[in-house]
Motif scaffolding. Structure first.
Motif, PDB file in Angstrom:
ATOM      1  N   SER B  78       0.858  -1.176   0.000  1.00  0.00           N
ATOM      2  CA  SER B  78       0.000   0.000   0.000  1.00  0.00           C
ATOM      3  C   SER B  78       0.897   1.229   0.000  1.00  0.00           C
ATOM      4  CB  SER B  78      -0.955  -0.019   1.204  1.00  0.00           C
ATOM      5  OG  SER B  78      -1.897   1.052   1.102  1.00  0.00           O
ATOM      6  N   SER B  79       0.300   2.389   0.230  1.00  0.00           N
ATOM      7  CA  SER B  79       1.116   3.593   0.347  1.00  0.00           C
ATOM      8  C   SER B  79       1.846   3.565   1.691  1.00  0.00           C
ATOM      9  CB  SER B  79       0.225   4.836   0.244  1.00  0.00           C
ATOM     10  OG  SER B  79      -0.632   4.905   1.360  1.00  0.00           O
ATOM     11  N   PRO B  80       2.913   4.346   1.823  1.00  0.00           N
ATOM     12  CA  PRO B  80       3.674   4.351   3.076  1.00  0.00           C
ATOM     13  C   PRO B  80       2.807   4.651   4.301  1.00  0.00           C
ATOM     14  CG  PRO B  80       4.910   5.502   1.373  1.00  0.00           C
ATOM     15  CD  PRO B  80       3.566   5.174   0.778  1.00  0.00           C
ATOM     16  N   LEU B  81       1.802   5.517   4.155  1.00  0.00           N
ATOM     17  CA  LEU B  81       0.953   5.856   5.305  1.00  0.00           C
ATOM     18  C   LEU B  81       0.295   4.613   5.896  1.00  0.00           C
ATOM     19  CD1 LEU B  81      -0.341   8.267   6.953  1.00  0.00           C
ATOM     20  CD2 LEU B  81      -2.304   8.009   5.438  1.00  0.00           C
ATOM     21  N   PHE B  82      -0.285   3.785   5.026  1.00  0.00           N
ATOM     22  CA  PHE B  82      -1.001   2.615   5.530  1.00  0.00           C
ATOM     23  C   PHE B  82      -0.038   1.497   5.933  1.00  0.00           C
ATOM     24  CE2 PHE B  82      -4.251   4.915   3.207  1.00  0.00           C
ATOM     25  CZ  PHE B  82      -5.251   4.948   4.153  1.00  0.00           C
ATOM     26  N   ALA B  83       1.114   1.421   5.278  1.00  0.00           N
ATOM     27  CA  ALA B  83       2.115   0.441   5.710  1.00  0.00           C
ATOM     28  C   ALA B  83       2.595   0.775   7.112  1.00  0.00           C
ATOM     29  CB  ALA B  83       3.280   0.419   4.724  1.00  0.00           C
ATOM     30  N   ALA B 115       9.885   4.044   9.106  1.00  0.00           N
ATOM     31  CA  ALA B 115      11.168   4.081   8.396  1.00  0.00           C
ATOM     32  C   ALA B 115      11.191   3.072   7.254  1.00  0.00           C
ATOM     33  CB  ALA B 115      12.310   3.821   9.373  1.00  0.00           C
ATOM     34  N   LEU B 116      10.702   1.870   7.504  1.00  0.00           N
ATOM     35  CA  LEU B 116      10.700   0.848   6.452  1.00  0.00           C
ATOM     36  C   LEU B 116       9.814   1.293   5.285  1.00  0.00           C
ATOM     37  CD1 LEU B 116      11.526  -2.013   5.480  1.00  0.00           C
ATOM     38  CD2 LEU B 116       9.448  -2.865   6.601  1.00  0.00           C
ATOM     39  N   ALA B 117       8.631   1.815   5.607  1.00  0.00           N
ATOM     40  CA  ALA B 117       7.701   2.244   4.563  1.00  0.00           C
ATOM     41  C   ALA B 117       8.315   3.364   3.722  1.00  0.00           C
ATOM     42  CB  ALA B 117       6.391   2.705   5.192  1.00  0.00           C
TER      43      ALA B 117
END
Lengths: 458, 458
Positions: B78-83, B115-117
């Motif tokens: 998904s996008s970084p926000l949801f990850a 950080a990972l996202a």
């Protein structure tokens, strides 16, 4: 209603979940329609504001490119979460959205974005949207009153209890039962946030607070529908909001006269495009200048006599450097009133470069007034003292600033305000607005809540 | 580093933005690798947990169906926000994620998801990911220490300062300068939230607090890159976090020995799958039973001698009704230790139906101990007093619970723990794990941070 007999968060939740349309008096319905229309105008006024554009760009990068809910300023659509986020940010940036005096809380900016998004996604009726908003106003305002003045001293109440108000409105549209509704309130309350510190350096947090409240409140209600459990006593519990974020909380206010006293009716419309704390003095100065036929250059000194919270909020702004900060500067607001007779959204755009306004602002002082303070926050009395160039000392007083329930805006004035706000950022043309306003006035009869404005490709 | 000479939020921001790889000592890099691997295991342990599934379902309904960032428990993207949101919730539900004793803060669960996202979305190197996490740990831990014990009494520090930690880590990956970094900290801090009230009724808020912190912190950094301004003194300002959310804040802690004292090295790994406040007594009881060759049925009474914060957090749980609540029950934890020799993630799944454990739990009491209290929060001493069936009164003491820096887990123990956590919810098979762990140990040399696990269709 059984809800009246319960106390605390559970009592508030039961009232909100169980409220039936026939229990709502006609004037409450009508005011809810007016508040919806007024909110719509405020949201359109956010088009073009840089902080709102940042939030919208972030949402576009992180969220879906389409969905069931309308983004008013871009004419696009997204999921309800991002519609709540963007529409809330947009409606709280121009300082034209409604306010409840006693709670010092802006309900419209957090309730309607969540309720509209959920209603569109769930295809609910217009009456259900309005009833959801009514429940959100009643719950959020009481939560704000409960947390009291010590809370507002540090926390931006619209950010904190705003999540609860948005959760309740969304929860109605999701048709949560009383128990689920309290879980939604608990989940919203444990995400409650928003600090006034941003104002000192003209930071962009204010619309973000509304966005966060509306989006996290909407999320809380959706999670509750899915069985996600929140704290059951988030407001009154020993490790809850009152315990952590207030020193003068009054828990009895949470369920004060639910179903009998309609807090929504106590909500004020904003006339000037500035922080509400500047309005009483602005109206008093406008009245005084009219009565005595004074121009700005005949005034050498203005003392605005205010309640203490006004000093706390407005005192943070010594010399405004941004348009938004100017809306929290008593000097700038009174300067606009004195020099231009109005402090509307268009006047503020030019305020920072206006030397006449800046000169006048330097002649403005604020001081706490015992009578004004004693009436606050229930009544926001306006008092100014003016010293004229020819040596006269004049005084003026207004009991209720324009837009307060006892001095409210007519439907025609609300329409005119919405038209101005739409025109300001070019969010909608006159014909689009005419149709949208008609749709809003007819909302109670709408079988399904559809788009308020045409889409970008229509 | 110039950063060391500044104070407050700006000093913290400057340190975080300007930290260079060569300034980080080798043991800090190595511990960061271990913390990343340990966090990864904790995130996998969240697979199947109902509250995490609710958050993931909500994200799936509201977010994009694909994107640049990995969702560890579903193998989707998904996008970084949801990850950040989902991976944070997942990693904070099993009570196996790391903790900093002095700040009483779980940095891994909020720092690594963001950080990972961001690293995956921005295609940064493994070294840049680790350095971002190091900066996030250093900043978040100091913010937690600054807010002090009165904050933790009501607020869940992982939820509140967690947003700042996530904003700093994300801000590194976005390569914010010092000024932008402080805006990110301001925007994260003004969204800081999380109240302990949820624990009283076994509500689901704890993983949500981590999710909210990680996601809102990530958002704050992205917004700052776009020019969105936050409060410049969000921690120390007169209407900031310390003013509103603490009564014993020590602002000097914010920038305490930045670049010299590495707070990341003080972070503990969790061995037992329970609230860290139960670990010192659990280790002391395990040691005592081993030394004296006692079985559970030979023990008629255990007094766990604890610091006051343990009473405040664990005291909320009288009789656990959910697995998660059982992890906050000293009686249940000591019951598992006594009856099964371990309080791991698998043991807890059966704890509520285990009458031997419940019987033992009824024989456990907690009391505050002056020596333990005086050492807290820097040191978490474990002390128990045991009364045996044959009338002996035995005592045991551990200086540092297992997993603390002076009693740390080896790399082999960390791998074994991660394998157990992955197997628990079926999040990854042994061969997938072998590859993932190898990838994690090699992270510092990775040119680009890729997926940690294969995708759902691979």
């Amino acid at each position: 209603m059984s809800a009246i007999h319960e106390s605390g968060s559970a009592g508030l939740a039961a009232f909100a979940a169980e409220l039936r349309p026939e229990q709502v008096p006609e004037p409450v319905w009508r005011r809810a329609e007016e508040l919806l229309l007024d909110w719509f105008g405020s949201a359109l006024a956010g088009k073009g504001a840089r902080p709102v554009a940042s939030v919208a760009d972030f949402a576009a990068a992180m969220g879906p490119a389409d969905g069931a809910a309308e983004l008013l300023i871009s004419r696009r659509r997204s999921s309800p979460l991002f519609a709540a986020m963007i529409n809330a940010a947009a409606s709280h940036v121009a300082e034209q959205d409604d306010v409840h005096n006693g709670a010092v809380f802006h309900p419209g900016a957090v309730v309607f974005p969540a309720a509209l998004a959920a209603a569109q996604a769930l295809r609910r009726s217009g009456a259900e949207l309005l009833l959801a908003a009514i429940a959100g106003y009643e719950a959020g305002i009481r939560a704000g009153e409960c947390l009291g003045r010590s809370h507002y001293r540090v926390f931006h109440t619209t950010g904190t209890v705003g999540g609860i108000a948005a959760a309740v409105a969304t929860g109605r549209l999701l048709r949560l039962d009383a128990r689920q509704m309290n879980h939604a309130i608990g989940t919203a309350g444990t995400q409650a946030a928003g600090l006034w510190e941003f104002l000192r350096t003209a930071a962009d947090s204010k619309p973000l607070h509304a966005a966060h409240a509306s989006a996290s409140g909407l999320a809380a209600a959706y999670l509750a529908r899915d069985g996600f459990r929140g704290a059951e006593r988030i407001l009154e519990g020993t490790q809850g909001m009152a315990a952590g974020m207030s020193r003068d909380a009054d828990l009895s206010r949470l369920t004060d006269q639910l179903g009998q006293r309609w807090a929504l009716l106590e909500t004020s419309f904003k006339y000037h495009a500035s922080c509400r704390h500047t309005h009483p003095a602005a109206d008093a100065l406008l009245q005084l200048m009219g009565q005595h036929g004074l121009s700005a250059r005949e005034i050498v000194r203005v003392n605005a006599k205010v309640h203490v919270a006004a000093l706390e909020v407005l005192g943070a702004v010594a010399r405004p450097t941004t348009v938004h900060q100017a809306k929290f500067s008593m000097g700038t607001v009174l300067g606009l009133i004195a020099c231009h007779g109005a402090a509307g959204i268009a006047e503020f755009e030019r305020a920072l470069d206006d030397t006449a306004v800046a000169d006048f602002a330097a002649r403005v002082a604020m001081e706490a007034d015992a009578e004004v303070e004693a009436a606050y926050p229930r009544r926001w009395i306006g008092k100014v003292e003016v010293l004229t160039r020819d040596g006269r000392r004049l005084e003026s007083r207004v009991e209720q600033p324009k837009g307060d329930p006892g001095n409210t805006l007519s439907r025609a004035e609300l329409e005119a305000k919405a038209m101005r706000l739409a025109a300001f950022g070019g969010a909608a043309g006159p014909e689009e607005m005419r149709l949208a306003l008609a749709r809003l006035w007819d909302m109670r009869g709408a079988a399904v809540v559809g788009r308020l404005l045409p889409g970008e490709r229509e």
